[in-house]
Design a protein around this motif. Structure first.
Motif, mmCIF file in Angstrom:
data_model
loop_
_atom_site.group_PDB
_atom_site.id
_atom_site.type_symbol
_atom_site.label_atom_id
_atom_site.label_comp_id
_atom_site.label_asym_id
_atom_site.label_seq_id
_atom_site.Cartn_x
_atom_site.Cartn_y
_atom_site.Cartn_z
ATOM 1 N N ARG A 1 0.825 -1.214 0.000
ATOM 2 C CA ARG A 1 0.000 0.000 0.000
ATOM 3 C C ARG A 1 0.857 1.260 0.000
ATOM 4 O O ARG A 1 0.322 2.373 0.087
ATOM 5 N N LEU A 2 2.179 1.108 -0.057
ATOM 6 C CA LEU A 2 3.063 2.269 0.002
ATOM 7 C C LEU A 2 2.787 3.211 -1.160
ATOM 8 O O LEU A 2 2.591 2.762 -2.284
ATOM 9 N N PRO A 3 2.798 4.516 -0.918
ATOM 10 C CA PRO A 3 2.752 5.447 -2.055
ATOM 11 C C PRO A 3 3.917 5.148 -3.002
ATOM 12 O O PRO A 3 5.003 4.747 -2.560
ATOM 13 N N LEU A 4 3.693 5.355 -4.306
ATOM 14 C CA LEU A 4 4.726 4.948 -5.267
ATOM 15 C C LEU A 4 6.012 5.761 -5.128
ATOM 16 O O LEU A 4 7.096 5.254 -5.418
ATOM 17 N N PHE A 5 5.907 7.000 -4.654
ATOM 18 C CA PHE A 5 7.146 7.756 -4.422
ATOM 19 C C PHE A 5 7.994 7.060 -3.355
ATOM 20 O O PHE A 5 9.221 7.006 -3.449
ATOM 21 N N VAL A 6 7.327 6.496 -2.343
ATOM 22 C CA VAL A 6 8.067 5.784 -1.299
ATOM 23 C C VAL A 6 8.671 4.500 -1.878
ATOM 24 O O VAL A 6 9.823 4.153 -1.583
ATOM 25 N N TRP A 7 7.900 3.822 -2.701
ATOM 26 C CA TRP A 7 8.432 2.635 -3.386
ATOM 27 C C TRP A 7 9.704 2.979 -4.154
ATOM 28 O O TRP A 7 10.713 2.281 -4.073
ATOM 29 N N MET A 8 9.632 4.067 -4.937
ATOM 30 C CA MET A 8 10.788 4.440 -5.762
ATOM 31 C C MET A 8 11.964 4.839 -4.881
ATOM 32 O O MET A 8 13.114 4.579 -5.212
ATOM 33 N N THR A 9 11.672 5.495 -3.741
ATOM 34 C CA THR A 9 12.753 5.853 -2.825
ATOM 35 C C THR A 9 13.424 4.602 -2.278
ATOM 36 O O THR A 9 14.653 4.538 -2.152
ATOM 37 N N LEU A 10 12.617 3.584 -1.976
ATOM 38 C CA LEU A 10 13.185 2.331 -1.465
ATOM 39 C C LEU A 10 14.096 1.694 -2.512
ATOM 40 O O LEU A 10 15.236 1.315 -2.221
ATOM 41 N N VAL A 11 13.595 1.600 -3.748
ATOM 42 C CA VAL A 11 14.396 0.988 -4.815
ATOM 43 C C VAL A 11 15.662 1.809 -5.053
ATOM 44 O O VAL A 11 16.763 1.263 -5.192
ATOM 45 N N THR A 12 15.506 3.131 -5.081
ATOM 46 C CA THR A 12 16.666 4.003 -5.286
ATOM 47 C C THR A 12 17.699 3.821 -4.180
ATOM 48 O O THR A 12 18.904 3.774 -4.440
ATOM 49 N N SER A 13 17.224 3.708 -2.934
ATOM 50 C CA SER A 13 18.159 3.546 -1.821
ATOM 51 C C SER A 13 18.947 2.249 -1.972
ATOM 52 O O SER A 13 20.158 2.207 -1.727
ATOM 53 N N VAL A 14 18.264 1.188 -2.395
ATOM 54 C CA VAL A 14 18.961 -0.077 -2.602
ATOM 55 C C VAL A 14 19.994 0.069 -3.719
ATOM 56 O O VAL A 14 21.121 -0.441 -3.622
ATOM 57 N N LEU A 15 19.639 0.806 -4.765
ATOM 58 C CA LEU A 15 20.593 1.045 -5.853
ATOM 59 C C LEU A 15 21.804 1.821 -5.347
ATOM 60 O O LEU A 15 22.945 1.515 -5.692
ATOM 61 N N ILE A 16 21.574 2.836 -4.516
ATOM 62 C CA ILE A 16 22.689 3.602 -3.956
ATOM 63 C C ILE A 16 23.612 2.680 -3.169
ATOM 64 O O ILE A 16 24.830 2.712 -3.312
ATOM 65 N N LEU A 17 22.999 1.796 -2.364
ATOM 66 C CA LEU A 17 23.798 0.919 -1.507
ATOM 67 C C LEU A 17 24.611 -0.075 -2.320
ATOM 68 O O LEU A 17 25.678 -0.511 -1.898
ATOM 69 N N GLY A 18 24.124 -0.433 -3.504
ATOM 70 C CA GLY A 18 24.870 -1.358 -4.343
ATOM 71 C C GLY A 18 25.884 -0.671 -5.228
ATOM 72 O O GLY A 18 26.913 -1.254 -5.573
ATOM 73 N N ALA A 19 25.592 0.566 -5.622
ATOM 74 C CA ALA A 19 26.411 1.209 -6.654
ATOM 75 C C ALA A 19 27.507 2.109 -6.072
ATOM 76 O O ALA A 19 28.654 2.044 -6.496
ATOM 77 N N TYR A 20 27.142 2.966 -5.092
ATOM 78 C CA TYR A 20 28.116 3.941 -4.597
ATOM 79 C C TYR A 20 29.388 3.310 -4.023
ATOM 80 O O TYR A 20 30.477 3.863 -4.212
ATOM 81 N N PRO A 21 29.302 2.163 -3.302
ATOM 82 C CA PRO A 21 30.552 1.601 -2.768
ATOM 83 C C PRO A 21 31.545 1.221 -3.863
ATOM 84 O O PRO A 21 32.764 1.289 -3.639
ATOM 85 N N ALA A 22 31.056 0.844 -5.050
ATOM 86 C CA ALA A 22 31.988 0.521 -6.135
ATOM 87 C C ALA A 22 32.734 1.775 -6.569
ATOM 88 O O ALA A 22 33.933 1.730 -6.868
ATOM 89 N N LEU A 23 32.035 2.910 -6.584
ATOM 90 C CA LEU A 23 32.710 4.175 -6.899
ATOM 91 C C LEU A 23 33.735 4.502 -5.815
ATOM 92 O O LEU A 23 34.867 4.887 -6.116
ATOM 93 N N SER A 24 33.341 4.316 -4.549
ATOM 94 C CA SER A 24 34.285 4.592 -3.459
ATOM 95 C C SER A 24 35.537 3.751 -3.632
ATOM 96 O O SER A 24 36.658 4.251 -3.464
ATOM 97 N N GLY A 25 35.357 2.467 -3.967
ATOM 98 C CA GLY A 25 36.505 1.585 -4.173
ATOM 99 C C GLY A 25 37.389 2.093 -5.295
ATOM 100 O O GLY A 25 38.622 2.177 -5.155
ATOM 101 N N ALA A 26 36.771 2.467 -6.412
ATOM 102 C CA ALA A 26 37.552 2.964 -7.549
ATOM 103 C C ALA A 26 38.287 4.248 -7.169
ATOM 104 O O ALA A 26 39.448 4.446 -7.542
ATOM 105 N N LEU A 27 37.627 5.117 -6.400
ATOM 106 C CA LEU A 27 38.255 6.380 -5.994
ATOM 107 C C LEU A 27 39.466 6.120 -5.106
ATOM 108 O O LEU A 27 40.505 6.774 -5.244
ATOM 109 N N VAL A 28 39.331 5.140 -4.185
ATOM 110 C CA VAL A 28 40.466 4.809 -3.317
ATOM 111 C C VAL A 28 41.651 4.356 -4.168
ATOM 112 O O VAL A 28 42.794 4.773 -3.948
ATOM 113 N N MET A 29 41.360 3.532 -5.188
ATOM 114 C CA MET A 29 42.466 3.030 -6.018
ATOM 115 C C MET A 29 43.105 4.149 -6.831
ATOM 116 O O MET A 29 44.326 4.199 -6.991
#
Lengths: 542, 185
Positions: free
Chosen positions: A192-220
């Motif tokens: 029953r979640l509003p769709l904006f909340v749904w999209m925020t949830l999916v986006t947050s999961v994407l951030i958690l999967g994607a940003y650490p790879a950038l952090s790793g590349a930046l460290v290197m």
């Protein structure tokens, strides 16, 4: 009335913490949005400088080195310092309200996220006064970004700025995820979640999967530049392409991080302004989950031109076409929602409809780029520049403008002016298409991206001039928006709690809401709790 | 809060633990990117790795870190500070082991800038070492507040620190396998 109490409806006599100390999700949301607007203005000024330089052949407004710095910083600014903070800001403000919570899961961490994100932006811009901004493009490919080819400090500020900003974004995503999973009001099931909340949830999961790879590349990259390492150094058998793989493993999900919340916004707005529930709620939510999965398997479509093997090329071409399917599903959801509805063409709805039209163009040019022979022909050309701006400006920014007009009354208690809003919309729509539509032709006729000028006999002059005129029109549109915000803050029409006859919980409290959001929540028995309360005879069956 | 009261059931229903679990998940992607870089550049550094790494010695220090997960598990179930101290001691032994390994390699001329092996080795093990240090700080903070406060620290704080500590240990299982055992392949 102090600046703080404008945004939160505090009882008389209670002392506000002030902007520096606040841990209220609404104020932190407003801080994020303020940061996004400030950097959007900076990125916009940079864009105008680039367009002025390209207006006519052999222009000498900017020298080549400055031009490199400006387009690099323009890209980083718009993506990481403008759009992402705007999205996170709206999510911060709206998610607790939409799920009937008093705040996010970790209010103090929330403040940390914001201040880290801002610090990252400041570190990046500090490079301008510390010997030169980064100049290797927003994706800073190696070996170009390695010390021998980028000897200044610019890339180092890029590394530090992005790492700090990314840490803030990751912490923010953890906060929003836990908030959505654990803080929902009784009765508000995931389905029953509003769709904006749904999209925020999916986006947050994407951030958690994607940003650490950038952090790793930046460290290197940092190890290579500062400690004399060899990760991406071909002379020591390092692998420059590894950077591209890691960067785009972050970079392509990042595209969906930027577009999904805007899709969530128009999925709230279109139903309200059509007077109907969304058509195919489960498909809108489910297709976003499909996009999230697929988005981690498409990154190398940015790299077709480097000469991947046949198997890899085919794989990434097919996945990139496949991701268009769940994306296209949503277009039909929105159109079907409007069909047979009682449409109210107020400014939020205009921007939402504009989003659909422009995003379809950007989406289709995106599919054309997934076709490898076409990609090889137009890679790194203005065709790509046109494509990405149709998705990120025509898509994300129009969606954010729709959201701004829709939720400004909730955040401030005052409506934005409709007349100025319509000027803002039509100037944006015309200026945007004038700027970016001709860039398709420029790309197809061979104009590479990131060149600081071009010869007159290329024939690229006229369309470039049109594009620059469009950019000037866009700038005027943004000024109209700024005037509208300032005027409406001072003397806009009083909005009331529920100016749009809304469906969801944020409209069930005052505008702006009190510190802990709700005095009393409506009973939640469906996807449109406020609608159900206002129209008990027309309850949804959900 | 109502939401908290109704959803306290499982451990993923706890706000603190869920947050740490998600954080650990995103940290895994971070380490994965560095491990991928190590493996992608492995051939260029394998000769140096075989010539310089001391597998038996590091195995001993690794066993100390692996054992610290067991003492941490005991600490969480008993909420006993002595098990916490044992965990800190084992983690400390590991860090001292890494430090002496670093000193030996640097003295022998292997550094982040010397060649590919030095770059990848120091980056991967160094990032892990930083995480061990952060973990030791968290353990010390937990022990300190347990000793100093009149009101007991909530068990969930112990579990949260333990979750992170187990993660740091698990990362070393991967790093030890890829870097040290990998020299035998």
């Amino acid at each position: 009335m102090s600046a703080v109490s404008l945004w939160v409806n505090r009882p008389a006599g209670t002392r506000a913490g002030g902007w520096l100390r606040t841990v209220d999700h609404k104020e932190i949301g407003v801080l994020y949005i303020g940061m996004g607007i400030a950097f959007f203005a900076l990125g916009g000024i940079e864009a105008l400088l680039l367009r002025a330089q390209l207006a006519t052949p052999q222009e000498h407004l900017l020298d080549p080195e400055t031009y490199d710095q400006i387009f690099t910083v323009h890209g980083v600014t718009m993506i990481l310092l403008a759009v992402v903070p705007l999205i996170v800001g709206f999510a911060n403000y709206l998610v607790p309200l939409m799920i009937g919570a008093a705040d996010v899961a970790y209010p103090r961490l929330n403040a940390l996220s914001f201040w880290l994100s801002l610090l990252g932006g400041i570190v990046l811009y500090f490079s301008f006064v510390a010997g030169g901004a980064p100049d290797a493009g927003w994706f800073s490919y190696t070996p170009l970004a390695e010390r021998p080819f980028a000897p200044g400090a610019g890339v180092d500020y890029y590394i530090l700025g992005l790492a700090v900003n990314g840490a803030g974004t990751i912490i923010g995503a953890i906060n929003l995820t836990v908030t959505i999973l654990l803080m929902r009001a009784p009765g508000l099931a995931i389905s029953r979640l509003p769709l904006f909340v749904w999209m925020t949830l999916v986006t947050s999961v994407l951030i958690l999967g994607a940003y650490p790879a950038l952090s790793g590349a930046l460290v290197m990259l940092f190890v290579d530049r500062q400690l004399g390492g060899h990760f991406f150094d071909p002379l020591a058998s390092g692998q420059p392409l590894l950077w591209q793989h890691l960067f785009w493993f972050f970079g392509h999900p990042e595209v969906y991080i930027m577009i999904l919340p805007a899709m969530g916004m128009i999925s709230e707005i279109i139903p309200v302004f059509s007077g109907k529930p969304i058509f195919g709620y489960r498909f809108v939510a489910g297709s976003s989950v499909a996009i999230a999965f697929l988005s981690f398997g498409v990154w190398a479509h940015h790299m077709f031109a480097v000469g991947l093997g046949t198997a890899e090329t085919l794989f990434f071409s097919v996945t990139s076409m496949a991701i268009a399917v769940p994306t296209g599903v949503k277009i039909f959801n929105w159109i079907a929602t409007m069909i047979g509805g009682r449409l109210r063409l107020a400014t939020p709805m205009l921007f939402a409809i504009g989003f659909i039209a422009m995003f379809v163009i950007g989406g289709l040019s995106g599919v054309s780029l997934a076709v490898v022979p076409i990609d090889l022909e137009v890679t790194d050309s203005y065709y790509v520049v046109a494509h990405l701006h149709y998705v990120l400006f025509g898509g994300t920014m129009l969606g954010l403008f729709a959201g701004a007009y829709y939720w400004f009354p909730k955040m401030t208690g005052r409506l934005l002016h409709e007349g100025l809003g319509k000027w803002h919309f039509w100037l944006t729509f015309a200026g945007f298409n004038l700027t970016f539509l001709p860039q398709h032709w420029l790309g197809v006729s061979g104009m590479p991206r990131r060149v600081f000028t071009y010869a007159a006999d290329t024939g690229w002059g006229p369309w470039n001039l049109v594009s620059t005129i469009g950019a000037a029109m866009l700038a005027i549109a943004m000024l109209v928006f700024a005037v509208n915000i300032v005027r409406s803050l001072r003397g806009g029409a009083i909005a009331g709690d529920d100016p749009w006859d809304g469906f969801t919980l944020e409209w069930a409290t005052t505008s702006p809401p009190p510190p802990e959001n709700f005095a009393r929540l409506p009973e939640i028995r469906g996807r449109r709790p406020l609608w159900d309360q206002k129209h008990p005879d027309q309850r949804d069956v959900a | 809060m109502i939401a908290q009261a109704t959803r306290r059931a499982g451990w993923l229903g706890d706000r603190t633990l869920l947050g740490v679990a998600i954080f650990v998940g995103s940290e895994s992607i971070f380490f994965l990117s560095i491990v991928v870089a190590y493996v992608a550049n492995r051939d260029a550094g394998l000769g140096d790795a075989r010539a310089t790494l001391d597998l038996p010695r590091t195995t001993v220090f690794s066993l100390a870190l692996f054992a610290s997960s067991a003492t941490m598990a005991r600490a969480t179930t008993t909420l006993n500070a002595r098990w916490l101290l044992a965990t800190i001691a084992l983690g400390g032994i590991f860090i001292v082991g890494q430090g002496t390994e670093y000193a030996r390699l640097l003295a022998a001329g292997t550094a982040p800038s010397s060649a590919m092996f030095g770059t990848t080795f120091f980056t991967l093990t160094g990032l892990h070492g930083i995480h061990v240090l952060v973990g030791l700080a968290a353990l010390a903070a937990l022990g300190g507040s347990t000793a100093a406060r009149a009101v007991a620290v909530r068990p969930v704080a112990w579990e949260a620190v333990a979750l992170y500590w187990h993660f740091v240990d698990a990362v070393w299982v991967v790093v030890f396998s890829v870097v040290y055992l990998g020299t035998k392949l």
